[in-house]
Motif scaffolding. Structure first.
Motif, short mmCIF file in Angstrom:
data_model
loop_
_atom_site.label_atom_id
_atom_site.label_comp_id
_atom_site.label_asym_id
_atom_site.label_seq_id
_atom_site.Cartn_x
_atom_site.Cartn_y
_atom_site.Cartn_z
N THR A 123 3.52 -7.36 -5.87
CA THR A 123 3.68 -8.00 -4.64
C THR A 123 4.02 -7.02 -3.40
OG1 THR A 123 4.27 -10.19 -5.67
CG2 THR A 123 4.95 -9.71 -3.29
N ALA A 124 4.92 -6.14 -3.68
CA ALA A 124 5.38 -5.16 -2.60
C ALA A 124 4.17 -4.23 -2.24
CB ALA A 124 6.61 -4.44 -3.20
N GLY A 125 3.26 -3.88 -3.01
CA GLY A 125 2.27 -3.38 -2.45
C GLY A 125 1.14 -3.93 -1.78
N LEU A 126 1.06 -5.33 -1.85
CA LEU A 126 0.17 -5.88 -1.20
C LEU A 126 -0.08 -5.36 0.48
CD1 LEU A 126 0.59 -9.28 -2.56
CD2 LEU A 126 -1.10 -7.86 -3.05
N LYS A 127 1.08 -5.37 1.32
CA LYS A 127 1.13 -5.04 2.61
C LYS A 127 0.47 -3.61 2.74
CE LYS A 127 4.30 -8.09 4.60
NZ LYS A 127 5.74 -8.21 5.18
N PRO A 128 0.92 -2.52 1.99
CA PRO A 128 0.41 -1.28 2.12
C PRO A 128 -1.08 -1.29 1.82
CG PRO A 128 2.40 -1.18 0.82
CD PRO A 128 2.22 -2.73 1.09
N PHE A 129 -1.34 -1.97 0.72
CA PHE A 129 -2.78 -1.79 0.15
C PHE A 129 -3.76 -2.42 1.59
CE2 PHE A 129 -4.14 0.15 -3.83
CZ PHE A 129 -2.89 0.48 -4.04
N ASN A 130 -3.39 -3.40 2.21
CA ASN A 130 -4.19 -4.15 2.93
C ASN A 130 -3.92 -3.76 4.47
OD1 ASN A 130 -5.68 -6.55 1.60
ND2 ASN A 130 -3.61 -6.47 0.62
N SER A 131 -2.98 -2.73 4.62
CA SER A 131 -2.78 -2.14 5.92
C SER A 131 -3.81 -1.63 6.58
CB SER A 131 -1.40 -1.23 5.84
OG SER A 131 -1.78 -0.07 5.26
N PHE A 132 -4.80 -1.00 6.12
CA PHE A 132 -5.91 -0.30 6.29
C PHE A 132 -6.98 -1.61 7.15
CE2 PHE A 132 -4.53 2.52 3.11
CZ PHE A 132 -4.36 3.64 3.78
N TYR A 133 -6.99 -2.22 6.41
CA TYR A 133 -7.93 -3.29 6.84
C TYR A 133 -7.15 -4.28 8.22
CZ TYR A 133 -11.04 -7.57 6.68
OH TYR A 133 -12.23 -8.47 6.89
N LEU A 134 -5.92 -4.55 8.03
CA LEU A 134 -5.04 -5.23 9.25
C LEU A 134 -5.01 -4.34 10.48
CD1 LEU A 134 -2.29 -6.97 6.95
CD2 LEU A 134 -4.57 -8.16 7.65
N GLY A 135 -4.84 -3.04 10.02
CA GLY A 135 -4.60 -2.25 11.19
C GLY A 135 -6.13 -1.97 11.72
N SER A 136 -7.18 -2.50 11.42
CA SER A 136 -8.34 -2.25 11.89
C SER A 136 -8.60 -3.30 12.69
CB SER A 136 -9.44 -2.06 10.91
OG SER A 136 -9.94 -3.29 10.25
N GLY A 137 -7.71 -4.36 12.89
CA GLY A 137 -7.99 -5.42 13.76
C GLY A 137 -8.17 -6.76 13.19
N ALA A 138 -7.92 -6.71 11.71
CA ALA A 138 -7.98 -8.17 11.22
C ALA A 138 -6.63 -8.73 11.08
CB ALA A 138 -8.37 -7.73 9.61
N ASP A 139 -7.01 -9.93 11.75
CA ASP A 139 -5.69 -10.95 11.97
C ASP A 139 -5.34 -11.69 10.97
OD1 ASP A 139 -3.41 -12.45 12.91
OD2 ASP A 139 -4.77 -13.18 14.67
N PRO A 140 -4.42 -11.78 10.05
CA PRO A 140 -4.01 -12.67 8.94
C PRO A 140 -4.10 -14.15 9.27
CG PRO A 140 -2.48 -11.05 8.95
CD PRO A 140 -3.15 -10.88 10.15
N ALA A 141 -3.99 -14.58 10.59
CA ALA A 141 -4.09 -15.89 10.91
C ALA A 141 -5.58 -16.41 11.24
CB ALA A 141 -3.35 -16.22 12.34
N ASP A 142 -6.62 -15.63 11.17
CA ASP A 142 -7.90 -15.69 11.36
C ASP A 142 -8.35 -16.24 10.05
OD1 ASP A 142 -10.71 -15.72 11.59
OD2 ASP A 142 -10.88 -13.93 12.73
#
Length: 310
Positions: free
Chosen positions: A207-226
């Motif tokens: 679970t602690a690794g989910l944010k770092p692993f998905n940070s590249f996608y989220l940092g590219s403009g992907a909004d978790p609320a979308d």
């Protein structure tokens, strides 16, 4: 049920996370080094590389023909890898097994990866290839019946998002969606789903690794609320294709996949949720050599062929 003993053996050899930053290039190279040579892969009637011309550009695809026939049902496959890993090669064995066990011609998509390609590049590639497949049906010897989409982990995210985009665009050719342990909610609040706490550590994906692993996608403009980023947030799931959602008992993402299946059923969509006991996240890619986990491919074939043309 405890984790399968063969998986436990592998997990015991993995180094503990040390908190160091992830290096996409090094991780991709490490994955590529593990790809077996061609002579060690499941043989099929034909495997060929091609290029799909889509509104988002030219997208590499690999087409798997399971056996010689006059026509085929089709399945478009999106590989996993937290939106920044994975390739046509790293998931070649998954596509081959899908082709063999479903009898469908499989088109695997080499979509663009984050962070180099910003959101929604990868999603647009996947959707564009599905539209291209429908348009190229005759050249692919499509029988006009099944046009399924399937994906694992982040590829499962793309499956749900593509199904939603197609519905909203009035593109009704997709007949089925198959999601293997999908990542459907990129809001990683640990209190959102019990499995985020139950399977937080010790099962590979933590679970602690989910944010770092998905940070590249989220940092590219992907909004978790979308809802196109977190498809579980879509308000209305009515009218989406029939679904098979395969989850793993020991996976932090288990509960969001199963919630998606329940919500589809509540919306009147024919959806089956199948939890694999003793399995962890990634088992279809990493542990399908274990017979009870290879069963996921067989179950996919049964699901697609029982509903052919529906």
């Amino acid at each position: 049920m405890t984790i399968h003993p063969e998986i436990a053996k592998i997990l015991a050899t993995l180094p503990a996370p040390d908190g160091s930053p992830l290096n996409p290039e090094a991780m991709r190279a490490g994955e590529a080094a593990q790809v077996p040579p061609l002579d060690q892969r499941l043989p099929l009637h034909a495997v060929e590389d091609a290029t799909a011309v889509t509104p988002s550009g030219e997208v590499p695809v690999r087409i798997y023909t399971p056996a010689e026939a006059d026509s085929y049902d089709l399945l478009v496959y999106f590989h996993g890898g937290a939106f920044f890993l994975g390739s046509l090669d790293t998931h070649d064995h998954v596509a081959r097994s899908l082709a063999k066990e479903t009898g469908h011609k499989v088109i695997s998509v080499g979509y663009r990866l984050a962070p180099e390609a910003v959101f929604p590049a990868g999603l647009d590639d996947c959707y564009g290839v599905v539209r291209w497949v429908a348009e190229q049906g005759s050249s692919l010897s499509w029988n006009g019946k099944n046009l399924a989409i399937a994906g694992d982990s982040s590829g499962g995210n793309f499956v749900a998002a593509v199904a939603a985009k197609a519905h909203d665009d009035g593109f009704d050719r997709i007949t089925h969606q198959v999601l293997f342990y999908p990542s459907l909610d990129l809001d990683f609040d640990v209190d959102r789903y019990p499995s985020l706490r139950e399977n937080a550590e010790g099962y590979g994906l933590e679970t602690a690794g989910l944010k770092p692993f998905n940070s590249f996608y989220l940092g590219s403009g992907a909004d978790p609320a979308d809802p196109l980023v977190s498809p579980i947030k879509r308000g209305d799931l009515a009218g989406l294709p029939a679904a098979l959602v395969i989850t793993a008992e020991h996976d932090p993402l288990r509960d969001e996949g199963e919630l998606y299946g329940r919500r589809l059923n509540e919306a009147g969509v024919d959806a089956t949720v199948s939890r694999y006991q003793g399995a962890n996240h990634g088992f279809v890619q990493n542990f399908a050599w274990i017979p009870e986990f290879y069963r996921a491919f067989e179950e996919t074939g049964e699901f697609l062929n029982a509903r052919a043309g529906q």
